[in-house]
Design an enzyme around this catalytic site. Structure first.
Site, PDB file in Angstrom:
ATOM      1  N   ASP A  34     -56.348  57.401 -20.715  1.00 35.30           N
ATOM      2  CA  ASP A  34     -57.492  56.492 -20.864  1.00 35.30           C
ATOM      3  C   ASP A  34     -58.161  56.263 -19.510  1.00 35.30           C
ATOM      4  O   ASP A  34     -59.382  56.207 -19.392  1.00 35.30           O
ATOM      5  CB  ASP A  34     -57.026  55.134 -21.418  1.00 35.30           C
ATOM      6  CG  ASP A  34     -56.631  55.248 -22.876  1.00 35.30           C
ATOM      7  OD1 ASP A  34     -56.783  56.348 -23.448  1.00 35.30           O
ATOM      8  OD2 ASP A  34     -56.163  54.234 -23.434  1.00 35.30           O
ATOM      9  N   TYR A  37     -60.336  59.161 -18.546  1.00 34.56           N
ATOM     10  CA  TYR A  37     -61.552  59.157 -19.370  1.00 34.56           C
ATOM     11  C   TYR A  37     -62.534  58.111 -18.827  1.00 34.56           C
ATOM     12  O   TYR A  37     -63.718  58.390 -18.617  1.00 34.56           O
ATOM     13  CB  TYR A  37     -61.188  58.865 -20.829  1.00 34.56           C
ATOM     14  CG  TYR A  37     -62.380  58.766 -21.751  1.00 34.56           C
ATOM     15  CD1 TYR A  37     -62.921  59.893 -22.350  1.00 34.56           C
ATOM     16  CD2 TYR A  37     -62.985  57.525 -22.002  1.00 34.56           C
ATOM     17  CE1 TYR A  37     -64.022  59.800 -23.188  1.00 34.56           C
ATOM     18  CE2 TYR A  37     -64.091  57.429 -22.832  1.00 34.56           C
ATOM     19  CZ  TYR A  37     -64.600  58.572 -23.423  1.00 34.56           C
ATOM     20  OH  TYR A  37     -65.699  58.474 -24.236  1.00 34.56           O
ATOM     21  N   LEU A  84     -77.321  48.047 -56.020  1.00 32.92           N
ATOM     22  CA  LEU A  84     -76.890  48.824 -57.185  1.00 32.92           C
ATOM     23  C   LEU A  84     -76.538  47.912 -58.347  1.00 32.92           C
ATOM     24  O   LEU A  84     -75.926  46.864 -58.159  1.00 32.92           O
ATOM     25  CB  LEU A  84     -75.643  49.645 -56.841  1.00 32.92           C
ATOM     26  CG  LEU A  84     -75.847  50.851 -55.943  1.00 32.92           C
ATOM     27  CD1 LEU A  84     -74.503  51.363 -55.458  1.00 32.92           C
ATOM     28  CD2 LEU A  84     -76.578  51.958 -56.692  1.00 32.92           C
ATOM     29  N   GLU A 115     -69.598  59.293 -56.206  1.00 32.87           N
ATOM     30  CA  GLU A 115     -69.230  59.064 -54.807  1.00 32.87           C
ATOM     31  C   GLU A 115     -68.366  57.817 -54.688  1.00 32.87           C
ATOM     32  O   GLU A 115     -68.513  56.901 -55.492  1.00 32.87           O
ATOM     33  CB  GLU A 115     -70.522  58.826 -53.996  1.00 32.87           C
ATOM     34  CG  GLU A 115     -71.545  59.921 -54.193  1.00 32.87           C
ATOM     35  CD  GLU A 115     -72.967  59.480 -53.803  1.00 32.87           C
ATOM     36  OE1 GLU A 115     -73.115  58.462 -53.105  1.00 32.87           O
ATOM     37  OE2 GLU A 115     -73.904  60.174 -54.222  1.00 32.87           O
ATOM     38  N   LYS A 117     -67.483  54.195 -53.609  1.00 31.15           N
ATOM     39  CA  LYS A 117     -68.312  53.065 -53.192  1.00 31.15           C
ATOM     40  C   LYS A 117     -67.652  52.458 -51.964  1.00 31.15           C
ATOM     41  O   LYS A 117     -66.614  51.792 -52.056  1.00 31.15           O
ATOM     42  CB  LYS A 117     -68.451  52.040 -54.312  1.00 31.15           C
ATOM     43  CG  LYS A 117     -69.401  50.932 -53.925  1.00 31.15           C
ATOM     44  CD  LYS A 117     -69.826  50.123 -55.117  1.00 31.15           C
ATOM     45  CE  LYS A 117     -70.959  49.174 -54.801  1.00 31.15           C
ATOM     46  NZ  LYS A 117     -70.725  48.275 -53.691  1.00 31.15           N
ATOM     47  N   GLU A 174     -72.980  53.495 -44.714  1.00 30.27           N
ATOM     48  CA  GLU A 174     -72.160  52.300 -44.594  1.00 30.27           C
ATOM     49  C   GLU A 174     -71.353  52.341 -43.298  1.00 30.27           C
ATOM     50  O   GLU A 174     -70.750  53.371 -42.974  1.00 30.27           O
ATOM     51  CB  GLU A 174     -71.213  52.286 -45.805  1.00 30.27           C
ATOM     52  CG  GLU A 174     -70.697  50.951 -46.181  1.00 30.27           C
ATOM     53  CD  GLU A 174     -71.602  50.190 -47.164  1.00 30.27           C
ATOM     54  OE1 GLU A 174     -72.770  50.595 -47.392  1.00 30.27           O
ATOM     55  OE2 GLU A 174     -71.124  49.167 -47.683  1.00 30.27           O
ATOM     56  N   LYS A 313     -67.323  49.535 -60.792  1.00 25.39           N
ATOM     57  CA  LYS A 313     -66.350  48.858 -59.923  1.00 25.39           C
ATOM     58  C   LYS A 313     -64.930  49.025 -60.459  1.00 25.39           C
ATOM     59  O   LYS A 313     -64.721  49.008 -61.672  1.00 25.39           O
ATOM     60  CB  LYS A 313     -66.669  47.361 -59.865  1.00 25.39           C
ATOM     61  CG  LYS A 313     -67.987  47.024 -59.176  1.00 25.39           C
ATOM     62  CD  LYS A 313     -67.794  47.058 -57.673  1.00 25.39           C
ATOM     63  CE  LYS A 313     -68.905  46.340 -56.941  1.00 25.39           C
ATOM     64  NZ  LYS A 313     -68.892  44.924 -57.059  1.00 25.39           N
ATOM     65  N   CYS A 408     -68.849  11.275 -64.557  1.00 28.41           N
ATOM     66  CA  CYS A 408     -68.894  12.111 -63.357  1.00 28.41           C
ATOM     67  C   CYS A 408     -67.877  11.582 -62.347  1.00 28.41           C
ATOM     68  O   CYS A 408     -67.918  10.404 -61.991  1.00 28.41           O
ATOM     69  CB  CYS A 408     -70.297  12.098 -62.751  1.00 28.41           C
ATOM     70  SG  CYS A 408     -70.353  12.891 -61.137  1.00 28.41           S
TER      71      CYS A 408
HETATM   72  S1  IVH Z   1     -76.554  54.220 -52.805  1.00 32.97           S
HETATM   73  C1  IVH Z   1     -80.005  53.373 -53.759  1.00 32.97           C
HETATM   74  N1  IVH Z   1     -74.111  55.084 -52.472  1.00 32.97           N
HETATM   75  O1  IVH Z   1     -73.275  49.537 -52.152  1.00 32.97           O
HETATM   76  C2  IVH Z   1     -78.866  52.550 -54.087  1.00 32.97           C
HETATM   77  N2  IVH Z   1     -74.547  52.801 -51.960  1.00 32.97           N
HETATM   78  O2  IVH Z   1     -73.983  47.527 -54.089  1.00 32.97           O
HETATM   79  C3  IVH Z   1     -78.052  51.961 -53.009  1.00 32.97           C
HETATM   80  N3  IVH Z   1     -72.615  51.563 -51.123  1.00 32.97           N
HETATM   81  O3  IVH Z   1     -76.160  48.451 -50.483  1.00 32.97           O
HETATM   82  C4  IVH Z   1     -77.389  52.854 -52.095  1.00 32.97           C
HETATM   83  N4  IVH Z   1     -71.193  53.225 -51.191  1.00 32.97           N
HETATM   84  O4  IVH Z   1     -74.265  49.398 -49.080  1.00 32.97           O
HETATM   85  C5  IVH Z   1     -74.938  54.032 -52.380  1.00 32.97           C
HETATM   86  N5  IVH Z   1     -72.012  56.007 -52.194  1.00 32.97           N
HETATM   87  C6  IVH Z   1     -72.818  54.962 -52.109  1.00 32.97           C
HETATM   88  C7  IVH Z   1     -72.380  53.696 -51.637  1.00 32.97           C
HETATM   89  C8  IVH Z   1     -73.280  52.637 -51.597  1.00 32.97           C
HETATM   90  C9  IVH Z   1     -71.365  51.957 -50.879  1.00 32.97           C
HETATM   91  C10 IVH Z   1     -73.114  50.193 -50.921  1.00 32.97           C
HETATM   92  C11 IVH Z   1     -74.456  50.123 -50.245  1.00 32.97           C
HETATM   93  C12 IVH Z   1     -75.339  49.329 -51.172  1.00 32.97           C
HETATM   94  C13 IVH Z   1     -74.321  48.622 -52.006  1.00 32.97           C
HETATM   95  C14 IVH Z   1     -74.903  48.234 -53.346  1.00 32.97           C
END
Ligand code: IVH
Length: 664
Positions: A34, A37, A84, A115, A117, A174, A313, A408
């Site tokens: 380190d 570097y 989403l 993909e 999430k 992300e 989810k 209440c």
């Molecule tokens: S597509 C166009 N793809 O989930 C739609 N989002 O709940 C939005 N996220 O704000 C982006 N993995 O931060 C997309 N494979 C993925 C994702 C993804 C995580 C997050 C993203 C978005 C949030 C929505």
């Protein structure tokens, strides 16, 4: 003149540092200590500060962070960064697929990109001619925070794309902590007597939003991309896009897959759910997107969600703990919620010590009694809930059934359970608990975002009688504030400043803050898009609201009542008298000479491209690198070539630099 030896030393240093970075960040190993570097990096920084002409945007020295900034400038997203819609089950996914097939008139299931999430913080990276020039958080989708210096410190974000890419590329993805990096960082923090972070997602968000980017640089963040703002030339599908991004050196998830049937999507979902715990980073579901660009474009978006994608989810994590007590909370609409206080337990990434029991019916159904062992669940940002009671571990006698109060518990006022509803409400409009919650909501992040005004202070403001409705906040004096417990002169002063600042809020935040039943940030956004001013909303009829896609008759009626009911209307009017004049951002922008226009610069212009871009963006334009049917204006200088030619063919307005400046 910079001596040739300096040039060559700087070049060599950069190559070496990049080589060691790659080893360290991609292959997890190192050939030097380190200390060695750091010495290389320090030497590079020293030479670059001695010979500033040698500084470049993509030098590895840019990854160490720089002096703190006072705040993050706003950065606008056009097209907006969407959110989403969720599906929670097999059936809901099939409904989503059915809707897509119907709307696109398809005979068979389309191809989907499936993909992981990723559970982190959404950002966008702007590359111009291959160089990273800005980065920002998603924010509310149309406006985020410009965190460019911080993004530069994230090693998996390339400062320069690994292949030439002329024009602009906006990459979305992300920022996350890998589980191993997160663990190591927390171990180091504990050694240094610092509090460990609770979970990777919150830590990622906090780390990226540091005003001092040197702090961000000390946190081992990673980036994974999942899309671009616009389809780059030649890409016709999500899977193409991932190949392109990968070839440009931008990280994409190796777990993305392409599925050609409902069965394949389900299998991909199950596979990722099984793998979840063993993956190097946290995921909380899968994202399913129509793979074909043309189909995505055809089906379009609806308010804040694309209609071509959904998040499926995973089931929320569930744990067992002991129920210690049940209390009734009064919300800002008077709603009474039974809340369980629990023996603290770690679930869904945080320690939970209270969880909702929703309402009297749920409470009776679950028959949760003091001392019972209960199952608690929490998913993402969702409020933890008691799922069911397991009774007691042994045959001990169970506690009494919980008796729902008939008045209440805060103000002693009458409560009622409207017919057909599952909730009880306190009917006293000036119940202190309702008022406290309204103030807290007004100050919350999605609403007026008033720093320093939390629940505790809201309670004090109500108890002292200084605030009887939210408009009173704007008549508080410094003396009143500093006379309150735990409130020094400095905090009082800061709060007054924050309140003053909040007066210039926009229409969406203002409506969100009013706390109209059923109106959160999203609906407030729809209203702000449709109406220009709060006065227009106040004068609207229920039918005007129903006209808005996303607002139904019940909500429309609620809105109309809210703006005609003397008590609520009175609050809005007093806020306006206190100096509020909330307008839609678009209204402001229409005063901007290039508002909403897509502009392309081409040929030789006297100012620098980045300067020209900044000026155009200030004036409301979006600047892109290539000419298309979406382009509204070309600013052309001498020696403009194919772009100018194309613009002529498309009949786009062409002006020179002088005219551009004149229009501004
Ligand atoms: S597509 C166009 N793809 O989930 C739609 N989002 O709940 C939005 N996220 O704000 C982006 N993995 O931060 C997309 N494979 C993925 C994702 C993804 C995580 C997050 C993203 C978005 C949030 C929505």
């Amino acid at each position: 003149m910079i001596p040739e030896e300096v040039h060559s030393e700087v070049r060599k240093l950069r190559e070496l540092i990049q080589y060691y970075n790659k080893l360290y960040y991609s292959e997890n190993r190192s050939e030097i200590t380190d200390g060695e570097y750091d010495a290389l990096l320090r030497r590079l920084i020293m030479l670059e500060s001695q010979w500033p002409e040698l500084q470049t945007e993509d030098s590895p020295s840019r990854r160490v962070g720089s002096e703190p900034v006072a705040g993050f400038p706003p950065i606008r997203w056009n097209p907006p960064m969407l959110s989403l819609d969720n599906v929670f089950s097999d059936e809901e996914f099939q409904e989503f697929n059915g809707r897509i097939m119907r709307e696109l008139d398809l005979d068979s299931t389309p191809v989907y990109s499936v993909e992981p999430k990723l559970d982190g913080l959404a950002i966008a990276l702007i590359y111009r001619d291959g160089l990273l020039i800005s980065a920002g958080t998603r924010g509310d989708g149309t406006e985020g925070e410009d965190i460019t210096p911080n993004a530069r410190t994230v090693h998996s974000i390339p400062l320069r794309l690994t292949r030439p890419f002329p024009g602009t590329l906006i990459v979305r993805g992300e920022v996350i902590f890998r589980k191993d990096d997160f663990k190591r960082m927390n171990q180091n923090r504990t050694k240094e007597d610092l509090n460990p972070f609770v979970n990777p997602r919150n830590a990622a968000s906090g780390s990226l939003r540091q005003l001092d980017s040197r702090i961000t640089a000390s946190r081992p963040l990673s980036f994974i991309s999942y899309g671009t703002a616009e389809w780059p030339d030649g890409t016709t599908s999500q899977s193409d896009l991932f190949l392109l991004l990968d070839s440009l050196g931008i990280p994409v998830s190796p777990l993305n897959s392409v599925c050609e049937s409902i069965e394949e999507v389900k299998t991909a979902f199950e596979k990722l759910e099984d793998l979840r715990d063993s993956l190097p980073f946290e995921i909380d579901g899968v994202v399913i997107k129509l793979n074909e660009a043309s189909l995505q474009q055809k089906i379009g978006i609806q308010s804040r969600f694309p209609r071509w994608a959904a998040a499926w989810k995973f089931k929320a994590e569930e744990v067992v703990t002991r129920l210690l007590d049940i209390n009734i909370q009064v919300g800002r609409t008077g709603r009474l919620t039974p809340v369980a206080s629990l023996e603290p337990v770690f679930v869904g990434g945080v320690t939970v010590s209270s969880a909702t029991l929703h309402n009297e019916d749920e409470l009776l159904k679950k028959d949760a009694r003091l001392g019972d062992m209960v199952i608690v669940r929490r998913a993402g940002d969702v409020i933890p809930e008691v799922v069911r009671s397991l009774g007691r571990p042994s045959e001990e006698e169970r506690g009494q059934r919980f008796e729902f109060p008939d008045r209440c518990p805060v103000c002693g006022g009458p409560i009622a359970r409207p017919e057909g509803e599952a909730v009880h409400r306190c009917m006293n409009p000036s119940c202190p608990a309702r008022l406290r919650e309204s103030i807290f909501h007004w100050a919350s992040r999605d609403a007026l975002d008033i720093e320093g005004l939390g629940r505790k202070l809201a309670r004090q403001l109500v108890e002292t009688g200084f605030v009887n409705d939210i408009s009173d906040l704007y008549h508080l004096s410094r003396q009143q504030l500093s006379s309150m417990e735990r409130m020094g002169e400095k905090s009082a002063e800061n709060l007054i400043k924050e309140l003053q600042k909040s007066r210039s809020t926009n229409l969406q935040r203002f409506i969100t803050g009013l706390g109209i039943p059923g109106v959160g940030r999203t609906i407030a956004g729809l209203l702000a898009d449709r109406f220009s001013t709060i006065k227009d909303i106040m004068e609207a009829e229920a039918e005007d609201f129903i006209d808005i896609d996303g607002i139904g008759p019940v909500l429309a009626e609620n809105l109309h009542t809210f703006f005609h009911e003397p008590v609520t209307l009175g609050v809005v009017e007093r806020l306006l008298q206190a100096g509020f004049n909330p307008e839609n951002k678009h209204t402001h922008n229409s005063e901007k000479p290039l508002d909403g226009m897509t502009v392309v610069f081409t040929g030789g212009i006297s100012m620098s491209r980045s300067n020209a871009r900044n000026i155009a963006e200030e004036a409301g334009a979006t600047v892109t690198g290539s000419v298309s049917s979406k382009t509204d204006l070309i600013v052309a200088g001498p020696f403009a070539g194919s772009k100018l030619q194309k613009a002529r063919e498309l009949g786009i307005e062409i002006i020179d630099e002088e005219e551009f400046l004149r229009r501004l």
